[in-house]
Scaffold this active site. Structure first.
Site, mmCIF file in Angstrom:
data_model
loop_
_atom_site.group_PDB
_atom_site.id
_atom_site.type_symbol
_atom_site.label_atom_id
_atom_site.label_comp_id
_atom_site.label_asym_id
_atom_site.label_seq_id
_atom_site.Cartn_x
_atom_site.Cartn_y
_atom_site.Cartn_z
ATOM 1 N N SER A 226 0.561 44.270 -42.085
ATOM 2 C CA SER A 226 0.791 42.868 -42.402
ATOM 3 C C SER A 226 1.285 42.730 -43.841
ATOM 4 O O SER A 226 0.703 43.278 -44.771
ATOM 5 C CB SER A 226 -0.506 42.075 -42.227
ATOM 6 O OG SER A 226 -0.311 40.715 -42.521
ATOM 7 N N GLY A 227 2.379 42.011 -44.010
ATOM 8 C CA GLY A 227 2.968 41.823 -45.330
ATOM 9 C C GLY A 227 4.055 42.810 -45.679
ATOM 10 O O GLY A 227 4.612 42.766 -46.782
ATOM 11 N N THR A 231 8.873 40.610 -40.002
ATOM 12 C CA THR A 231 9.549 39.409 -39.502
ATOM 13 C C THR A 231 10.921 39.243 -40.134
ATOM 14 O O THR A 231 11.911 38.945 -39.448
ATOM 15 C CB THR A 231 8.678 38.174 -39.772
ATOM 16 O OG1 THR A 231 7.403 38.330 -39.116
ATOM 17 C CG2 THR A 231 9.347 36.919 -39.252
ATOM 18 N N ASN A 273 -0.936 38.393 -46.336
ATOM 19 C CA ASN A 273 0.465 37.996 -46.221
ATOM 20 C C ASN A 273 0.532 36.478 -46.142
ATOM 21 O O ASN A 273 -0.241 35.858 -45.427
ATOM 22 C CB ASN A 273 1.084 38.635 -44.973
ATOM 23 C CG ASN A 273 2.573 38.358 -44.843
ATOM 24 O OD1 ASN A 273 3.194 37.832 -45.761
ATOM 25 N ND2 ASN A 273 3.127 38.709 -43.706
ATOM 26 N N SER A 276 2.307 35.676 -42.199
ATOM 27 C CA SER A 276 1.924 36.720 -41.250
ATOM 28 C C SER A 276 2.121 36.244 -39.815
ATOM 29 O O SER A 276 1.686 35.153 -39.437
ATOM 30 C CB SER A 276 0.455 37.106 -41.470
ATOM 31 O OG SER A 276 0.048 38.059 -40.518
ATOM 32 N N SER A 277 2.778 37.083 -38.997
ATOM 33 C CA SER A 277 2.951 36.767 -37.578
ATOM 34 C C SER A 277 1.635 37.023 -36.864
ATOM 35 O O SER A 277 1.126 38.141 -36.879
ATOM 36 C CB SER A 277 4.054 37.632 -36.967
ATOM 37 O OG SER A 277 5.298 37.371 -37.566
ATOM 38 N N GLY A 500 1.163 44.505 -37.154
ATOM 39 C CA GLY A 500 0.901 45.868 -37.586
ATOM 40 C C GLY A 500 -0.587 46.172 -37.603
ATOM 41 O O GLY A 500 -1.442 45.324 -37.337
ATOM 42 N N GLU A 502 -4.253 46.582 -38.656
ATOM 43 C CA GLU A 502 -5.029 45.724 -39.542
ATOM 44 C C GLU A 502 -6.434 46.285 -39.731
ATOM 45 O O GLU A 502 -7.066 46.750 -38.788
ATOM 46 C CB GLU A 502 -5.134 44.301 -38.971
ATOM 47 C CG GLU A 502 -3.835 43.513 -39.034
ATOM 48 C CD GLU A 502 -4.033 42.045 -38.688
ATOM 49 O OE1 GLU A 502 -5.185 41.660 -38.396
ATOM 50 O OE2 GLU A 502 -3.044 41.292 -38.716
#
Length: 1062
Positions: A226-227, A231, A273, A276-277, A500, A502
């Site tokens: 994440s981050g 995306t 993030n 974040s998605s 991703g 985590e």
């Protein structure tokens, strides 16, 4: 269209033997080197079963062809049952690859039954096995290729291009700032092949070309924590594919704008993030046969619904809520009775309402424009916003106790009224649905009132259901507009952007599912890289190379094993009435402690050793999140609402209840079971595509530009499998060069060269000349495969030859003379050709006259013509000699000029050295001068110290005497002031003369300063003596003591003052 040539036997020794024979002039020059007819790979079948090779003949009636076909038929009957039996034995029942494997087995059996392989000739065998053959092009160059089809005695052959099939892994680092490397000019540069630097555009370009050339669907696998920028990377890939598949401007624009809608509804700010998605998506872009975009489809996975009702500190809910509260027009705000974000409980619970540098109001305006692009009507937009506002108002509904048994009901407040109005029902209906439920019994329906926790769970479940259904509805509207038309060919490029790996402070059910998905994707990555590595060896005829890779199957077994696996045990507890989060944790520890990837911990915590590291999970709310059920009363309430969307959501839920219990859409299925089923479908879909991998890296945890944390970057490279891929490549033959590239780069190192040698022969000769061990390299059909370090030896030798211009005495003997002869011959030949060409035009009228003369007297013309030819030849020789002499004279002149330049340069070097010596001497003199000045300054300061002490004592005596003498204090004070001024003046003079920038006259200045000091000191001593006498007269008995202490030393003080500075 090329005719296949006759092949030699399939042995690498035969190939090398043919090269040796050809070098000895026993091999015809117009034939290529022998090439094995198929790679003898152990990966295909055991070597003992491949005892004979079929001959490759275009005449199917030949005797050899019949014998080869008979052996092939016998071999095929023996091979298939053994291979199919082995594959069935290794099938894992609970794997996403089972369907693919079974389909492959069935396909082989059907082919065998139809007799296609049984009755095929040698050409058919080569087509079926995609074996390499040598073909001669029109320009006489021999190349290897693969037969695709045959017609009569001719075959269509796809020539090898020498490129590696192992696709690259792009490492994309998040810069945390805007960088100008993704604009339209960069897109144009990659489209026009003006640059080939690593870039997302280059990966998309490669995928597009392979889809168009091979007709195989492609996929871009974007991974990273994440981050890391997944995306944004996906958006860049879509941007480039839209540019490549230009044709329908509307579809291209709409595909690019999908990210605006999906990010608003599916992204949020987390601790890692700001964007974040919180869902996974697969974007499929479909193309026509001409390579133009004809449509698209988006598939989503596991939206994090719990984020709607529960937030961690410092995090936000989904962006659309804050954008709606900040940017909604006044008319919309009044219609929804909308307030600011901090007045809604669902949003205010984390104390994080804004993101630095982000304007939510401006984002909402862009969101509204995007809805218009996707042709979502004004009425549908209003209903969608009403559902969003209803979710916010549901979070503000409160409950109060109604009896002593802790039963509660919803309060009749503003939140309940607004939520009911926006959903489209009456307030009392919503109140009843949130406060109680009906249980059917034999005696009738019984109403069971909720406790406080049950009521809150029912309210939150309704809010999560509405939002998740609204998200699915939005994705459906997008897909309807981007629907693939009639031009659909089945060609597509898929872009996977999924959450991703985590690992946060408190990992719950969401992280459990996310990390399980990443385990599956990591195995897909490993299998693909392993498969490509092994396939490249096989297709190039390299046998016996085993490629190993780190498998994470043990961790996947921990999740998927039946009946004792994490997912199975989790679903099992859903049907147990006494199960809770604590009993779930104990059950997992009791059943799974023996597995290598499982770790039991204290309380409700258990650990899993993932490929990316160990993660501790807290089973709190695991069962509730896994069940994610909605009361029938709430579904019935939505179905009776006036709004179109609530009714649509309810109907969809009711239809799912009619699905079989094993269906992924059935409400009876747990969240984990649904997610596992969708994940398996995703893996099966990806298996049918050729993947290209993009690994996104987060450079630092603070999300700041220009900062790299080495431990964080190394951990991500290790977790993503990049380091494992590098290790896997280095364990084999990491350096790979085509024979042509190797010969061009290192062929000149040979002691003996033969111009007729082909690149493969030169490559083998170079390796033999340097006594390279056989285990250090492999010779393939098209490439050389070298171990680590081997290329370094060759590069060092190459640099040595290029730098020194010498190789060995044997190789370099006569090389200078040979070069001179070749140069001279080229000059002479060029001059002769040019002279001949110019003279041929001048001789045209002469030849016409000679023709008339020959008609009259042929006997006289013959000797004249011979003499003319001799004269012309002699003239050419003279011209050539003159030209050669002129060239030699020019060379001599250039040599003289070069010598003159060298002499001038030598003279300039000598002058420069002399200048440097002078500068060095001057610098030493300056240093000596500074040392002397510093010494003088110290001596002056030491001489002024006694005067200062004397003044201090005089001032002290004056203080005791002034009480008696009254107005005489001004005398001593003036002396003290004068002393301080003169002291400062002399110090400034000394500092000025000792400065580095001062010139050589500083000695004269210092002497003047010394004389001035002596004159002042003499005058000062006289005035000091007079003042002292006056003070002595008026001093009392107390001052006598002071006189005994100070005045007896006056001789010493004056003596010191009398010394002049040297």
């Amino acid at each position: 269209m090329l005719s296949p040539t006759t092949l030699a036997r399939s042995s690498l020794e035969e190939m090398l033997e043919s090269l040796r024979l050809r070098d000895n002039s026993d091999w015809p020059k117009d034939l290529p080197p022998a090439l094995p007819s198929r790679p003898p790979s152990r990966a295909r079948i055991r070597s003992g079963r491949w005892s004979a090779q079929p001959n490759f003949n275009t005449d199917s009636n030949s005797e050899s062809g019949g014998e080869g076909q008979r052996k092939e038929n016998e071999l095929r009957v023996k091979r298939n049952p053994f291979w199919n039996k082995k594959r069935r034995k290794d099938v894992n029942v609970d794997s996403p690859y089972n369907v693919v494997a079974v389909e492959g087995i069935e396909g082989e059996e059907r082919v065998e039954e139809t007799g296609v392989l049984e009755g095929s000739d040698n050409i058919g065998y080569f087509i079926e096995k995609k074996l390499r053959v040598w073909c001669r092009q029109s320009n006489g160059v021999w190349v290897s290729g693969t037969i695709h089809s045959t017609s009569g005695e001719e075959s269509f052959v796809s020539l090898a291009n020498g490129n590696s099939k192992a696709g690259p892994i792009l490492i994309a680092v998040n810069p945390f700032k805007d960088v100008q490397i993704n604009g339209k000019d960069i897109v144009t540069a990659y489209k026009q092949k003006a640059t080939d630097k690593p870039h997302v555009f280059a990966i998309a370009e490669n995928a597009y070309n392979e889809m168009m050339n091979d007709g195989v669907n492609q996929s871009l696998m974007i991974s990273g924590e994440s981050g890391a920028g997944k995306t944004e990377t996906a958006k860049f890939a879509v941007q480039y594919l839209a540019a490549l598949g230009g044709g329908n401007v509307g579809i291209e624009c709409q595909i690019l704008q999908t990210s605006c809608l999906l990010e608003a509804f599916g992204n949020s700010k987390t601790s890692m993030n700001d964007n974040s998605s919180r869902f996974g998506k697969l974007i499929e872009i479909h193309f026509t046969a001409a390579g133009k975009i004809c449509g698209s489809k988006i598939r989503t996975f596991l939206l994090e619904k719990s984020r709607v009702v529960q937030l961690a500190n410092g995090e936000r809910s989904y962006h659309i809520f804050y954008q709606l509260c900040a940017g909604a027009p006044q008319a919309l705000r009044e219609r929804l009775n909308l307030k600011m974000a901090n007045e809604y409980n669902y949003l205010a619970q984390s104390d994080c309402l804004v993101i630095n540098g982000v304007d939510d109001a401006q984002r909402f305006l862009k969101f509204m424009e995007t809805l218009d692009i996707f042709q979502i009507s004004k009425g549908e937009q209003d209903q969608a916003f009403a559902m969003l506002a209803a979710v916010l108002w549901l979070g503000n509904i409160s409950f109060h106790a109604i009896d002593y048994e802790n039963h509660v009901e919803a309060s009749n407040d503003e939140a309940l009224i607004n939520a009911a109005r926006l959903i489209g029902c009456e307030p009392h209906e919503l109140k009843e649905a949130l406060s109680a439920r009906r249980i059917q019994t034999e005696e009738g329906n019984i109403v069971e009132k909720f406790t406080m926790q049950q009521a809150i769970d029912a309210r939150d479940a309704l809010a999560k259901f509405i939002y998740a259904s609204l998200f699915d509805w939005l994705v459906e509207q997008i897909n309807n507009l981007l629907e693939v038309g009639k031009q659909h060919t089945g060609w597509s490029i898929s872009i996977l952007d999924i959450y991703g790996f985590e690992s946060i402070k408190k990992n719950s059910f969401e992280q459990f599912c996310i990390n399980y998905a990443n385990e599956r994707l990591q195995q897909h990555f490993n299998r693909h890289i392993f498969k490509l590595e092994q396939e490249e060896y096989e297709l190039d005829g390299i046998d016996g190379v085993k490629v190993d890779f780190a498998d994470n199957q043990e961790c996947l077994d921990l999740f998927e094993k039946k009946p004792i696996g994490l997912l199975s045990l989790l679903d099992e507890d859903l049907h147990s009435p006494d199960a809770n989060d604590a009993t779930l944790a104990n059950k997992l520890k009791q059943n799974l402690n023996g597995m290598a990837c499982f770790k039991g911990d204290k309380g409700r915590v258990f650990g899993v050793r993932h490929f990316a590291g160990e993660v501790l999970y807290d089973t709190n709310d695991f069962l509730k999140k896994n069940q994610d059920s909605l009361n029938p009363e709430l579904i019935e309430l939505l179905s009776s609402c006036n709004g179109q969307l609530p009714q649509l959501f309810a109907i969809k839920m009711l239809n799912q209840t009619l699905e079989p219990a094993t269906s992924l859409d059935s409400p009876n299925q747990s969240v984990s079971a649904k997610f596992k089923g969708k994940l398996f479908k995703l893996m099966q879909r990806l298996e049918k595509t050729k993947p290209h991998f993009i690994c996104c890296i987060k450079p630092n945890r603070k999300q700041l530009p220009g900062m790299y944390e080495e431990d964080l970057v190394s951990q991500q490279l290790r977790c993503s499998g990049v380091l494992e891929a590098v290790r896997m490549s280095r364990s084999g033959y990491p350096t790979r060069m085509t024979h042509q590239e190797f010969a061009d780069r290192y062929g000149f190192l040979l002691l003996e060269t033969n111009e007729s040698q082909d690149p493969l022969s030169i490559s083998v000769a170079v390796l033999k000349q340097f006594n390279m061990l056989p285990g250090m390299y492999q010779i393939g059909y098209t490439k050389l495969y070298l171990r680590i370090g081997l290329i370094g030896v060759l590069e060092d030798r190459r640099k040595q030859v290029l730098q020194t211009g010498k190789y060995t005495d044997e190789a370099n003997k006569g090389s200078t003379l040979l070069t001179a002869i070749i140069g001279l011959q080229s000059v002479i030949r060029g001059c002769l050709v040019r002279k001949h060409f110019s003279n041929s035009h001048k001789l045209i009228p002469l030849r016409s006259k000679q023709k008339l003369v020959r008609e009259n007297s042929e006997a006289n013309d013959i000797p004249n013509e011979q003499s003319s030819a001799m004269a012309e030849l002699q003239r050419r020789v003279v011209d050539a000699e003159a030209s050669l002499g002129q060239k030699q004279q020019e060379n001599a002149t250039l040599q003289e000029q070069l010598q003159q330049y060298e002499a001038k340069m030598k003279k300039m070097d000598e002058q420069l050295q002399q200048s440097e010596a002078k500068m060095k001497k001057t610098e030493e003199q300056l240093q000596q001068s500074e040392a002397k000045m510093k010494k003088t300054e110290e001596m002056l300061r030491k001489q002024t110290a006694p005067l200062q002490a004397s003044l201090a004592a005089a001032k002290k005596s004056e203080g005791s005497a002034m009480a008696e003498v009254g107005g005489r204090e001004n005398g001593v004070s003036s002396l003290v002031k004068e002393f301080e001024q003169q002291k400062q003046s002399f110090e400034d003079g000394i500092n000025k003369t000792t400065q580095p920038a001062s010139n050589m006259n500083s000695y004269e200045e210092l002497r003047k300063l010394k004389r001035r000091f002596r004159a002042w000191k003499k005058d000062y001593k006289v005035r000091l003596k007079e003042t002292k006498a006056i003070v002595r007269k008026h001093r009392h008995q107390d001052s006598d003591k002071t006189q005994k202490k100070w005045w007896p030393n006056r001789g010493k003080v004056l003596q010191n003052c009398g010394k002049s500075p040297s």
